[in-house]
Design an enzyme around this catalytic site. Structure first.
Site, PDB file in Angstrom:
ATOM      1  N   VAL A 120      45.214  38.596  36.393  1.00 23.97           N
ATOM      2  CA  VAL A 120      44.064  37.767  36.742  1.00 23.97           C
ATOM      3  C   VAL A 120      43.443  37.131  35.491  1.00 23.97           C
ATOM      4  CG1 VAL A 120      42.249  39.532  36.682  1.00 23.97           C
ATOM      5  CG2 VAL A 120      42.118  37.691  38.354  1.00 23.97           C
ATOM      6  N   PRO A 165      36.334  36.044  37.732  1.00 21.37           N
ATOM      7  CA  PRO A 165      37.500  36.911  37.593  1.00 21.37           C
ATOM      8  C   PRO A 165      37.070  38.369  37.476  1.00 21.37           C
ATOM      9  CG  PRO A 165      37.271  35.353  35.745  1.00 21.37           C
ATOM     10  CD  PRO A 165      35.980  35.365  36.492  1.00 21.37           C
ATOM     11  N   CYS A 166      37.571  39.242  38.356  1.00 21.94           N
ATOM     12  CA  CYS A 166      37.306  40.686  38.261  1.00 21.94           C
ATOM     13  C   CYS A 166      38.569  41.347  37.718  1.00 21.94           C
ATOM     14  CB  CYS A 166      36.941  41.238  39.629  1.00 21.94           C
ATOM     15  SG  CYS A 166      35.543  40.366  40.384  1.00 21.94           S
ATOM     16  N   THR A 167      38.645  42.673  37.713  1.00 24.57           N
ATOM     17  CA  THR A 167      39.780  43.364  37.091  1.00 24.57           C
ATOM     18  C   THR A 167      41.106  43.024  37.767  1.00 24.57           C
ATOM     19  OG1 THR A 167      38.214  45.134  36.684  1.00 24.57           O
ATOM     20  CG2 THR A 167      40.511  45.596  36.207  1.00 24.57           C
ATOM     21  N   ARG A 191      41.004  40.969  40.879  1.00 21.28           N
ATOM     22  CA  ARG A 191      40.776  39.944  41.908  1.00 21.28           C
ATOM     23  C   ARG A 191      40.045  38.730  41.347  1.00 21.28           C
ATOM     24  NH1 ARG A 191      38.637  43.221  47.279  1.00 21.28           N
ATOM     25  NH2 ARG A 191      40.388  44.660  47.351  1.00 21.28           N
TER      26      ARG A 191
END
Lengths: 278, 81
Positions: B70, B27-29, B31
């Site tokens: 996210v 998990p990115c900021t 996406r």
């Protein structure tokens, strides 16, 4: 032995170049102010006992990096400082005012255009759909800093440009309940086109930073934008944090087994997955 | 409006080809950056229908644009994996 000795010559040249460069950087950081002239090429040659070519190489590199600026026929001067921008969902105007600088705008064009494939994808419309378009140059304390373009679907905000170009796109979106809440921006290094170089008043370097942004209001893609920032005045800083741990499926396949065994297991995992999610 | 909660997590997972197709999901900021076994099993249209704002596929890496939710989606995904 020969192989060991040969790099010594370029290394010594690099050392002299580094000495001139460090000296100039030191002057800019400690002594000189924006707009001051640097010592002449001849003075630098004499001071370091190096060729004019070595001095030019060091000066050229600093001109390219935006530390110095060369004025045709006048000499080389300390360039205006770069501005650091944190990547945030703010507008140029908001960032400038936060720095105590005066933002200004020159509108280059405004109207309705058909959505390109890219813009349509970013805004979730059909290609060819009607989009508001605004293109303008942004200034900080009178100096051109960037060229911005914005696209907003006409269906989403029919009256966006009815009263002329909005001073703030974010305020215009907030006014219709589309408060910008998150976005994504992609940065790319590029060379300015002739038109961009003229609009930004670029001399020497043509390096620019291109930013492509999607601005969302919660679940609505509200605005698609691009900006062309002058590379000699603009830096981006990005806060970094360690990535969150990756999610890994609980059932893992050992990688050192024959492909056939892995295939069998994959089917078993598939069945398990169906049972869990279905 | 996008699907919310565990339903969205299940739909995203299905769009990525199911748990069996996942090597890992980071998990990115805004996406989900997923490493999949078989990119041909990824269904971009299904991911869009599940509320993704974009899907970028490069080799076995599939990036799914979700937005600030996210974080919660990642915890829902963890329960399903």
């Amino acid at each position: 032995m020969h192989a060991k000795q040969s790099p010594a010559v370029p290394a010594r040249g690099a050392h002299k170049y580094q000495a001139v460069r460090s000296y100039l950087v030191g002057l800019v950081e400690a002594g000189l102010r924006v707009g001051d002239a640097i010592p002449s090429e001849r003075a630098l040659c004499e001071r370091f006992g190096v060729s004019r070519m070595t001095v030019r190489q060091a000066v050229d590199a600093l001109v390219g990096e935006g530390v110095l600026v060369r004025e045709q026929g006048r000499g080389t001067f300390v360039a205006p400082r770069r501005m650091d921008f944190e990547m945030r969902l703010t507008t140029f105007g908001e960032e400038m005012r936060r720095r105590g600088m005066r933002p200004e705008t020159r509108v280059l064009g405004m109207g309705t255009v058909a959505a390109s494939a890219e813009a349509a994808d970013a805004l979730g419309t059909e290609p060819g759909a009607a989009l508001h378009h605004l293109r303008r140059v942004r200034y900080a304390d009178g100096s051109p800093m960037s060229i911005e373009q914005h696209w907003v679907a006409v269906d989403l905000v029919p009256g966006l440009l009815a009263a002329g170009p909005p001073p703030s796109m974010h305020d215009a979106l907030r006014a219709v309940g589309l408060d910008p809440s998150w976005g994504e921006e992609t940065l790319t290094a590029a060379e300015a086109t002739d038109e961009e170089a003229a609009l930004l008043g670029l001399r020497g370097t043509r390096a620019v930073l291109r930013a492509t942004r999607r601005t969302f209001s919660a679940d609505t893609p509200a605005m698609y934008s691009n900006a062309c920032y002058r590379g000699d005045r603009y830096s981006v800083w990005v806060p970094l944090s360690a990535p969150a741990p990756a999610l890994v499926p609980r059932v893992r396949e050992p990688d050192d087994r024959p492909a056939r065994a892995r295939d069998d297991e994959r089917e078993a995992v598939g069945a398990l997955e169906d049972g869990r999610t279905g | 409006m996008s699907t919310q909660g565990a339903g969205q997590a299940a739909a995203i997972l299905a769009g990525l080809g199911g748990v069996g197709n996942i090597d890992e999901i980071e998990p990115c900021t805004t996406r989900l950056r997923s490493l999949v076994k078989e990119p041909s099993r990824v269904d971009a249209a299904a991911l869009r229908a599940a509320g993704a704002f974009g899907v970028m596929v490069s080799g076995r890496v599939v990036q799914v644009v979700i937005g600030p939710s996210v974080d919660t989606l990642a915890s829902d995904l963890e329960d399903l994996m």
